[in-house]
Design a protein around this motif. Structure first.
Motif, PDB file in Angstrom:
ATOM      1  N   ILE A 292       0.812  -1.305  -0.058  1.00 22.48           N
ATOM      2  CA  ILE A 292       0.079  -0.014  -0.034  1.00 22.48           C
ATOM      3  C   ILE A 292       0.853   1.391  -0.038  1.00 22.48           C
ATOM      4  CG2 ILE A 292      -1.534   1.560   1.315  1.00 22.48           C
ATOM      5  CD1 ILE A 292      -2.748  -1.376   2.512  1.00 22.48           C
ATOM      6  N   THR A 293       0.480   2.290  -0.916  1.00 22.67           N
ATOM      7  CA  THR A 293       1.229   3.376  -1.049  1.00 22.67           C
ATOM      8  C   THR A 293       0.244   4.625  -0.722  1.00 22.67           C
ATOM      9  OG1 THR A 293       0.950   3.583  -3.372  1.00 22.67           O
ATOM     10  CG2 THR A 293       2.932   2.509  -2.674  1.00 22.67           C
ATOM     11  N   GLY A 294      -0.844   4.529  -0.675  1.00 16.01           N
ATOM     12  CA  GLY A 294      -1.747   5.308  -0.236  1.00 16.01           C
ATOM     13  C   GLY A 294      -3.210   5.292  -0.270  1.00 16.01           C
ATOM     14  N   ILE A 295      -3.876   5.739   0.913  1.00 18.23           N
ATOM     15  CA  ILE A 295      -5.365   5.652   1.264  1.00 18.23           C
ATOM     16  C   ILE A 295      -5.982   7.067   1.398  1.00 18.23           C
ATOM     17  CG2 ILE A 295      -7.099   4.530   2.690  1.00 18.23           C
ATOM     18  CD1 ILE A 295      -4.885   2.672   3.783  1.00 18.23           C
ATOM     19  N   PHE A 296      -6.944   7.140   0.326  1.00 17.97           N
ATOM     20  CA  PHE A 296      -7.593   8.396   0.098  1.00 17.97           C
ATOM     21  C   PHE A 296      -9.030   8.254   0.527  1.00 17.97           C
ATOM     22  CE2 PHE A 296      -4.200   8.237  -2.974  1.00 17.97           C
ATOM     23  CZ  PHE A 296      -3.299   9.246  -2.659  1.00 17.97           C
ATOM     24  N   GLN A 297      -9.514   9.162   1.327  1.00 15.45           N
ATOM     25  CA  GLN A 297     -11.087   9.049   1.828  1.00 15.45           C
ATOM     26  C   GLN A 297     -11.548  10.301   1.529  1.00 15.45           C
ATOM     27  OE1 GLN A 297     -12.850   8.175   5.792  1.00 15.45           O
ATOM     28  NE2 GLN A 297     -13.416   6.391   4.598  1.00 15.45           N
ATOM     29  N   LYS A 298     -12.893  10.486   1.112  1.00 14.25           N
ATOM     30  CA  LYS A 298     -13.557  12.102   1.014  1.00 14.25           C
ATOM     31  C   LYS A 298     -15.171  11.575   1.639  1.00 14.25           C
ATOM     32  CE  LYS A 298     -13.874  15.869  -1.673  1.00 14.25           C
ATOM     33  NZ  LYS A 298     -13.667  16.686  -3.093  1.00 14.25           N
ATOM     34  N   SER A 299     -15.519  12.216   2.279  1.00 10.76           N
ATOM     35  CA  SER A 299     -16.979  11.950   2.781  1.00 10.76           C
ATOM     36  C   SER A 299     -17.540  13.371   2.957  1.00 10.76           C
ATOM     37  CB  SER A 299     -16.771  11.602   4.277  1.00 10.76           C
ATOM     38  OG  SER A 299     -16.230  12.459   5.163  1.00 10.76           O
ATOM     39  N   PHE A 300     -19.169  13.346   2.995  1.00 10.60           N
ATOM     40  CA  PHE A 300     -19.734  14.185   2.933  1.00 10.60           C
ATOM     41  C   PHE A 300     -21.192  14.046   3.625  1.00 10.60           C
ATOM     42  CE2 PHE A 300     -23.956  15.653   1.177  1.00 10.60           C
ATOM     43  CZ  PHE A 300     -23.790  17.108   0.858  1.00 10.60           C
ATOM     44  N   ILE A 301     -21.571  14.857   4.334  1.00  9.13           N
ATOM     45  CA  ILE A 301     -22.900  14.794   5.089  1.00  9.13           C
ATOM     46  C   ILE A 301     -23.760  16.252   4.791  1.00  9.13           C
ATOM     47  CG2 ILE A 301     -21.959  15.429   7.284  1.00  9.13           C
ATOM     48  CD1 ILE A 301     -23.962  13.364   8.466  1.00  9.13           C
ATOM     49  N   GLU A 302     -25.145  16.183   4.948  1.00 12.85           N
ATOM     50  CA  GLU A 302     -25.921  17.374   5.153  1.00 12.85           C
ATOM     51  C   GLU A 302     -27.267  16.726   5.923  1.00 12.85           C
ATOM     52  OE1 GLU A 302     -28.552  20.619   2.630  1.00 12.85           O
ATOM     53  OE2 GLU A 302     -27.718  18.928   1.460  1.00 12.85           O
ATOM     54  N   VAL A 303     -27.401  17.703   7.077  1.00 14.92           N
ATOM     55  CA  VAL A 303     -28.477  17.276   7.981  1.00 14.92           C
ATOM     56  C   VAL A 303     -29.205  18.635   7.795  1.00 14.92           C
ATOM     57  CG1 VAL A 303     -29.261  17.014  10.293  1.00 14.92           C
ATOM     58  CG2 VAL A 303     -27.254  15.935   9.267  1.00 14.92           C
ATOM     59  N   ASN A 304     -30.833  18.503   7.310  1.00 12.60           N
ATOM     60  CA  ASN A 304     -31.526  19.519   7.331  1.00 12.60           C
ATOM     61  C   ASN A 304     -32.864  19.211   7.797  1.00 12.60           C
ATOM     62  OD1 ASN A 304     -32.941  18.069   5.384  1.00 12.60           O
ATOM     63  ND2 ASN A 304     -31.526  19.162   3.594  1.00 12.60           N
ATOM     64  N   GLU A 305     -34.035  20.000   7.432  1.00 10.08           N
ATOM     65  CA  GLU A 305     -35.388  19.926   8.160  1.00 10.08           C
ATOM     66  C   GLU A 305     -35.917  18.405   7.528  1.00 10.08           C
ATOM     67  OE1 GLU A 305     -34.892  24.328   7.179  1.00 10.08           O
ATOM     68  OE2 GLU A 305     -34.330  22.205   6.168  1.00 10.08           O
ATOM     69  N   GLU A 306     -35.480  17.841   6.242  1.00 14.39           N
ATOM     70  CA  GLU A 306     -36.143  16.779   5.667  1.00 14.39           C
ATOM     71  C   GLU A 306     -35.451  15.353   6.155  1.00 14.39           C
ATOM     72  OE1 GLU A 306     -37.942  17.411   1.492  1.00 14.39           O
ATOM     73  OE2 GLU A 306     -35.878  18.819   1.606  1.00 14.39           O
ATOM     74  N   GLY A 307     -34.165  15.639   6.385  1.00 16.01           N
ATOM     75  CA  GLY A 307     -33.642  14.369   6.672  1.00 16.01           C
ATOM     76  C   GLY A 307     -32.048  14.401   6.548  1.00 16.01           C
ATOM     77  N   THR A 308     -31.553  13.372   6.002  1.00 16.19           N
ATOM     78  CA  THR A 308     -29.881  13.431   5.978  1.00 16.19           C
ATOM     79  C   THR A 308     -29.475  13.036   4.652  1.00 16.19           C
ATOM     80  OG1 THR A 308     -29.711  13.160   8.200  1.00 16.19           O
ATOM     81  CG2 THR A 308     -27.873  12.382   7.036  1.00 16.19           C
ATOM     82  N   GLU A 309     -28.504  13.402   4.197  1.00 15.60           N
ATOM     83  CA  GLU A 309     -27.768  12.700   3.050  1.00 15.60           C
ATOM     84  C   GLU A 309     -26.381  12.662   3.066  1.00 15.60           C
ATOM     85  OE1 GLU A 309     -27.779  13.584  -1.977  1.00 15.60           O
ATOM     86  OE2 GLU A 309     -27.497  15.295  -0.769  1.00 15.60           O
ATOM     87  N   ALA A 310     -25.844  11.493   3.101  1.00 17.40           N
ATOM     88  CA  ALA A 310     -24.261  11.177   3.589  1.00 17.40           C
ATOM     89  C   ALA A 310     -23.663  10.493   2.374  1.00 17.40           C
ATOM     90  CB  ALA A 310     -24.162  10.630   4.986  1.00 17.40           C
ATOM     91  N   ALA A 311     -22.259  10.461   2.209  1.00 18.01           N
ATOM     92  CA  ALA A 311     -21.590   9.687   1.431  1.00 18.01           C
ATOM     93  C   ALA A 311     -20.234   9.733   1.760  1.00 18.01           C
ATOM     94  CB  ALA A 311     -21.958  10.175  -0.102  1.00 18.01           C
ATOM     95  N   ALA A 312     -19.445   8.567   1.236  1.00 16.68           N
ATOM     96  CA  ALA A 312     -18.021   8.386   1.732  1.00 16.68           C
ATOM     97  C   ALA A 312     -17.242   7.449   0.483  1.00 16.68           C
ATOM     98  CB  ALA A 312     -18.009   7.746   2.991  1.00 16.68           C
ATOM     99  N   PHE A 313     -16.234   7.886  -0.109  1.00 11.94           N
ATOM    100  CA  PHE A 313     -15.761   7.211  -1.048  1.00 11.94           C
ATOM    101  C   PHE A 313     -14.056   6.956  -0.456  1.00 11.94           C
ATOM    102  CE2 PHE A 313     -13.597   6.339  -5.178  1.00 11.94           C
ATOM    103  CZ  PHE A 313     -14.574   5.559  -5.661  1.00 11.94           C
ATOM    104  N   THR A 314     -13.641   5.740  -0.528  1.00  9.02           N
ATOM    105  CA  THR A 314     -12.281   5.468  -0.330  1.00  9.02           C
ATOM    106  C   THR A 314     -11.471   4.661  -1.427  1.00  9.02           C
ATOM    107  OG1 THR A 314     -13.194   5.113   2.046  1.00  9.02           O
ATOM    108  CG2 THR A 314     -11.069   4.121   1.755  1.00  9.02           C
ATOM    109  N   VAL A 315     -10.205   5.027  -1.462  1.00  8.77           N
ATOM    110  CA  VAL A 315      -9.358   4.448  -2.300  1.00  8.77           C
ATOM    111  C   VAL A 315      -8.077   4.173  -1.785  1.00  8.77           C
ATOM    112  CG1 VAL A 315      -8.154   4.971  -4.827  1.00  8.77           C
ATOM    113  CG2 VAL A 315     -10.491   6.106  -4.390  1.00  8.77           C
ATOM    114  N   ILE A 316      -7.631   2.734  -2.170  1.00 12.37           N
ATOM    115  CA  ILE A 316      -6.507   2.310  -1.647  1.00 12.37           C
ATOM    116  C   ILE A 316      -5.472   1.994  -2.829  1.00 12.37           C
ATOM    117  CG2 ILE A 316      -5.069   0.520  -0.500  1.00 12.37           C
ATOM    118  CD1 ILE A 316      -7.543   0.153   1.331  1.00 12.37           C
ATOM    119  N   ARG A 317      -4.521   2.648  -2.975  1.00  9.29           N
ATOM    120  CA  ARG A 317      -3.441   2.493  -3.972  1.00  9.29           C
ATOM    121  C   ARG A 317      -2.176   1.766  -3.645  1.00  9.29           C
ATOM    122  NH1 ARG A 317      -0.558   8.022  -4.871  1.00  9.29           N
ATOM    123  NH2 ARG A 317       0.448   7.299  -2.657  1.00  9.29           N
TER     124      ARG A 317
END
Length: 366
Positions: A292-317
């Motif tokens: 392994i030479t690199g592990i990249f992760q990006k995540s997102f979340i939004e919480v509002n009146e209606e509910g929640t949207e969330a995501a995550a993406f992970t890459v291992i090189r």
């Protein structure tokens, strides 16, 4: 997926880090989660731009393999069947930039457009041999919605002893508040906000762990990480009457290259060019053993009146190389999340945590 292809001391170290007894246990867990928790529900994530009845969960694993590499047949079968991964054979020496674009495009598509550019330019090159990727997307409405007219601005207290005005979700006026799932413990409170399940058998909830002290988040996180069974012992089970209730709206993304953090936590052999052992992954005849030479992760979340949207993406090189019970509560309590807190999203039937994070300033959008 990477642990499933490891061997020897590298496998032992990865299993210890992942708190698993064997790769068979990991593979069994992955297969179970794929069929019981992480199966797609509610439609295609690429068109999930509005909230609707019932949760949407989209999960996918991917693997890009250099044409010079040959996966072991047993590993390839395992990745396809237990980990439900899609695979692609690519030419890293001549088309590394194209693969970067392909992985980033894959991330955007599988997370409904909220995760972009996980791999920076130049992050893959002619030495890259394997790229593992994982996408997770979640969107659900609250079981009990917050009306837009019930959003009000209040102070949110920061760790530097200042405060900012933040839009908060509140729950009606005095006398009309609905009961909430809240438990009170020594030094902190826990709130459960269920999501609408519709016809889905899964039950998702957001939990907010709120320290009593405005600067108590770090101590609470340390307590959560050090006490065995902390999560299961500290979740609210019954609804209680609430006097003052408000939680902030927030929306942010977070990205990190996490290799250094993992090495500091003791996971070093998988990153070693000389000692990393992934002979259960690739045919030894390839000559260049991956590490392994690199592990990249990006995540997102939004919480509002209606509910929640969330995501995550992970890459291992990878490149090739030489080698306690709840405290009693009063009849009515307050839950005012006006200072830093810990949150998580969990599937309650299987107790699977999908996302976890902390809010230091709800206004920061990164």
């Amino acid at each position: 997926m990477v642990a499933a292809g490891s061997n020897g001391p590298t496998r032992d170290q990865m299993l210890s880090f992942l708190n698993s007894k064997s790769t068979d246990d990991l593979n069994s867990l992955a297969s179970h989660l794929a069929s019981s928790v992480l199966y797609s529900g509610g439609g295609d994530s690429s068109s999930a731009r509005s909230y609707y009845w019932g949760p949407l969960l989209h999960f996918l694993n991917g693997l890009w393999i250099d044409r010079s590499y040959t996966l072991k047949a047993s590993f390839e079968s395992l990745i396809r069947n237990d980990y439900k991964a899609v695979m692609a054979s690519v030419d890293f020496p001549t088309k590394a930039d194209e693969v970067i674009k392909e992985v980033n495009s894959w991330a955007k598509k599988e997370t409904a457009g909220v995760i972009n550019d996980v791999l920076p330019p130049g992050s893959l090159d002619s030495l890259t041999k394997l790229v593992f990727a994982n996408a997770l997307y979640f969107k659900a409405a609250w079981a009990e919605r917050f009306g837009k007219h019930l959003t009000e601005d209040f102070d949110f207290h920061l760790l530097n002893n200042t405060s900012v005005k933040v839009p908060f979700l509140v729950d009606g006026r005095t006398g009309t508040r609905r009961p909430k799932f809240i438990s009170v413990f020594d030094g902190f409170k826990v709130l459960r906000l269920p999501y609408e399940s519709g016809n889905d058998k899964r039950q998702f909830s957001m939990y907010i762990f709120l320290p009593d002290a405005k600067d108590g988040l770090s101590a609470l996180v340390e307590k959560a990480c050090s006490e065995p069974g902390f999560l299961e012992h500290n979740l609210p089970q019954q609804e209680v009457e609430v006097r003052d209730f408000r939680i902030p709206k927030f929306k942010f993304s977070f990205e990190i290259e996490i290799s250094k953090v993992l090495k500091e936590m003791g996971l070093v052999l998988p990153f070693s060019k000389e000692d990393g052992d992934f002979t259960e992954m690739v045919d030894p005849s390839v000559g260049e053993r991956p590490y392994i030479t690199g592990i990249f992760q990006k995540s997102f979340i939004e919480v509002n009146e209606e509910g929640t949207e969330a995501a995550a993406f992970t890459v291992i090189r990878m490149r090739g190389g030489g080698g306690g019970p709840p405290s009693p509560t009063e009849n009515a309590i307050d839950f005012v999340a006006d200072h830093p807190f810990l949150f998580l999203i969990r599937e309650d039937m299987t107790k699977t945590v999908l996302f976890v994070g902390q809010i230091l300033n709800p206004l920061l959008v990164t």
